[in-house]
Design an enzyme around this catalytic site. Structure first.
Site, PDB file in Angstrom:
ATOM      1  N   GLU A 147      14.963  33.824  30.030  1.00 55.24           N
ATOM      2  CA  GLU A 147      13.860  33.144  30.705  1.00 55.24           C
ATOM      3  C   GLU A 147      14.378  31.886  31.404  1.00 55.24           C
ATOM      4  OE1 GLU A 147      10.690  34.165  31.286  1.00 55.24           O
ATOM      5  OE2 GLU A 147      11.147  32.499  32.608  1.00 55.24           O
ATOM      6  N   LYS A 184      22.441  32.904  31.278  1.00 55.56           N
ATOM      7  CA  LYS A 184      21.421  31.929  30.870  1.00 55.56           C
ATOM      8  C   LYS A 184      22.078  30.652  30.342  1.00 55.56           C
ATOM      9  CE  LYS A 184      17.790  29.867  29.518  1.00 55.56           C
ATOM     10  NZ  LYS A 184      16.891  29.179  30.408  1.00 55.56           N
ATOM     11  N   CYS A 241      16.319  22.962  25.219  1.00 56.82           N
ATOM     12  CA  CYS A 241      17.295  23.958  25.680  1.00 56.82           C
ATOM     13  C   CYS A 241      18.671  23.428  26.057  1.00 56.82           C
ATOM     14  CB  CYS A 241      16.701  24.730  26.859  1.00 56.82           C
ATOM     15  SG  CYS A 241      15.350  25.792  26.350  1.00 56.82           S
TER      16      CYS A 241
END
Ligand SMILES: NC(=O)c1ccc[n+]([C@@H]2O[C@H](COP(=O)([O-])OP(=O)(O)OC[C@H]3O[C@@H](n4cnc5c(N)ncnc54)[C@H](O)[C@@H]3O)[C@@H](O)[C@H]2O)c1
Length: 451
Positions: free
Chosen positions: A144, A204, A260
């Protein structure tokens, strides 16, 4: 998942979570009580909930019913044992895989939506194949890329969607196409990229590492600007106009936060070290070292400006969330700055439009366990004050630290705030929220990063 449900009314989406409070909040009639604050989210939930979007704690039933399962659980940095403080903790992902294997009675596509270390799909496959009921699984990686605060727009207009899977088998390709078809409901086909699983997993981590690296690069230069009289905003504008560099993520700040960037870079560093790539690991680790330096530098600058002590002084914090338009506070720079100031016995008065007092306390309590911070729970009780009115938070303050770039801060009556502050009144601007000229005109001594 809410956006998938919104854009694909014929697909039934069931979001399951083991936390019953979270699910109850997602089902709350009052859309202002959704557990995540995100612009545009409540409208999306209002449109799809009860139609084809459901929230439930019945994980087994949802697994049984689903053809495609997105594993979207948390993957925090490990706090114990091997890889402590660096590696991603995959226990929640492993539990999901075990539960799927135990419950599934027909073939499933399992999608890694969580951010995972490269080659995690191999571990998931091993669990599913060895624990399962003999049903067939296709494992896809679909990381994502949304950013909190702009999540809905990022999903509606994604730059790209990445799907990693097994090209070499017809079942693998079919699974990738099935997932691509979901996104094709609203995104042009050329933005849906297909790769092998390992490239997708690694992309990612790499994307986050590159973004965080830009923040640390401009923050490193902000320190140099302060020593030389260069203006970091001017430098950022000058270099950002070069089309090879580009203007985004070039704003000097008190440092990046959020759940993150730090976690994913630590994970990347850990993977590199585990594979014997010491120089590569050291290179990326420096992004984190620079970020920690910037947060500490910001706090220490407040102390040195206030005549080398903030003991007993009121310091107002405007903002606690790690960025605007979210109530997420994970790894927010504000808590690190608060902790350093509280160690120097400052009284911290906070106003944030979306973060609760309980959240701020638990953020600081998390730091009491850290070896780098020595605040105690009784200090938190005595020195932390949370306000629901920004004017009360700043009244009689010796200084204001702007920790989040909430738009509403620009609309305040800054003359009034200035009049009610202790003099000389200082504003520490880690996020470039205010117009410096306006502040100077009304007599603030403004400390801006880089100046
Ligand atoms: N937050 C972001 O902006 C963002 C962006 C991109 C990627 N990611 C990645 O997505 C993942 C999730 O992030 P998040 O911010 O949503 O985390 P989060 O901690 O807010 O949410 C994770 C949820 O998973 C639930 N959960 C844990 N184990 C479970 C289980 N076995 N069964 C069912 N539910 C379970 C938890 O109760 C929790 O509600 C992470 O890997 C993160 O790196 C997050």
């Amino acid at each position: 998942m809410a956006v998938i449900a919104q854009k694909c009314p014929k697909i039934k989406v069931t979001v399951v979570d083991i936390n019953p409070k979270r699910i109850a909040d997602w089902n709350d009639e009052d859309l202002d009580k959704l557990p995540i604050y995100e612009p545009g989210l409540k409208e999306v939930v209002a449109e799809a909930r009860g139609r084809n979007l459901f929230f439930s704690t019945d994980v087994d039933a949802a697994i049984k019913e689903a053809q495609m399962i997105f594993i979207s659980v948390n993957t925090p940095t490990k706090t114990y044992g091997k890889g402590k403080g660096m590696a991603a903790d995959l226990k929640y992902v492993e539990l999901c895989a075990r539960q799927i294997a135990a419950v599934a009675t027909d073939d499933k596509i399992v999608v890694e939506k969580s951010t995972l270390p490269v080659r995690t799909a191999q571990a998931i496959r091993s669990i599913l194949d060895n624990v399962g009921n003999g049903v067939k699984y296709q494992i896809l990686s679909n990381p994502e890329f949304l950013a909190e605060g702009t999540a809905i727009d990022d999903l509606h207009n994604a730059d790209r969607v990445l799907i990693g899977g097994d090209h070499h088998t017809s079942e693998g390709q079919a699974a990738m196409d099935a997932l691509a078809n979901i996104y094709a409901h609203w995104l042009p086909k050329e933005r849906i990229l297909q790769t092998n699983v390992w490239s997708s997993e690694l992309s990612k981590l790499t994307a986050n590492a590159f973004l965080a690296q830009r923040v640390s690069s401009i923050n490193a230069l902000s320190a140099l600007c302060e020593k030389t009289g260069a203006d970091v905003e001017e430098v950022a504008r000058a270099i950002g106009s070069d089309s090879r560099i580009g203007p985004k993520f070039l704003k000097a700040s008190v440092g990046f936060g959020g759940s993150c960037f730090q976690k994913d870079i630590l994970n990347l560093v850990y993977i590199c070290r585990s594979l014997g790539l010491q120089e590569v690991a050291d290179y990326w680790e420096q992004v984190i070292i620079m970020n920690d330096y910037q947060k500490r530098r910001f706090a220490e600058n407040i102390i040195s400006t206030l005549y080398n002590t903030v003991s007993g002084k009121k310091i107002a914090f405007l903002g606690w969330a790690f960025k605007k338009d979210t109530n997420d506070t994970r790894e927010t720079a504000a808590m690190y700055v608060a902790s350093i100031l509280m160690e120097d016995n400052a009284e911290i008065h906070i106003y944030d439009p979306k973060v609760t007092k309980q959240q701020m306390i638990s953020d600081l309590e998390y730091l009491t366990a850290s070896q780098h911070h020595s605040i105690t729970t009784s200090q938190i009780k005595e020195q932390l004050h949370v306000h629901s009115d920004p004017y009360l938070a700043t009244e009689n303050a010796h200084s204001i630290a702007l920790l989040t770039e909430w738009d509403e801060f620009k609309t305040y009556d800054w003359q009034l705030i200035y009049d009610e502050m202790m003099k000389p009144a200082f504003v520490f601007d880690g996020r470039n929220i205010l117009n410096a000229k306006e502040l100077k005109a009304i007599g603030f001594k403004l400390y801006q990063i880089g100046k």
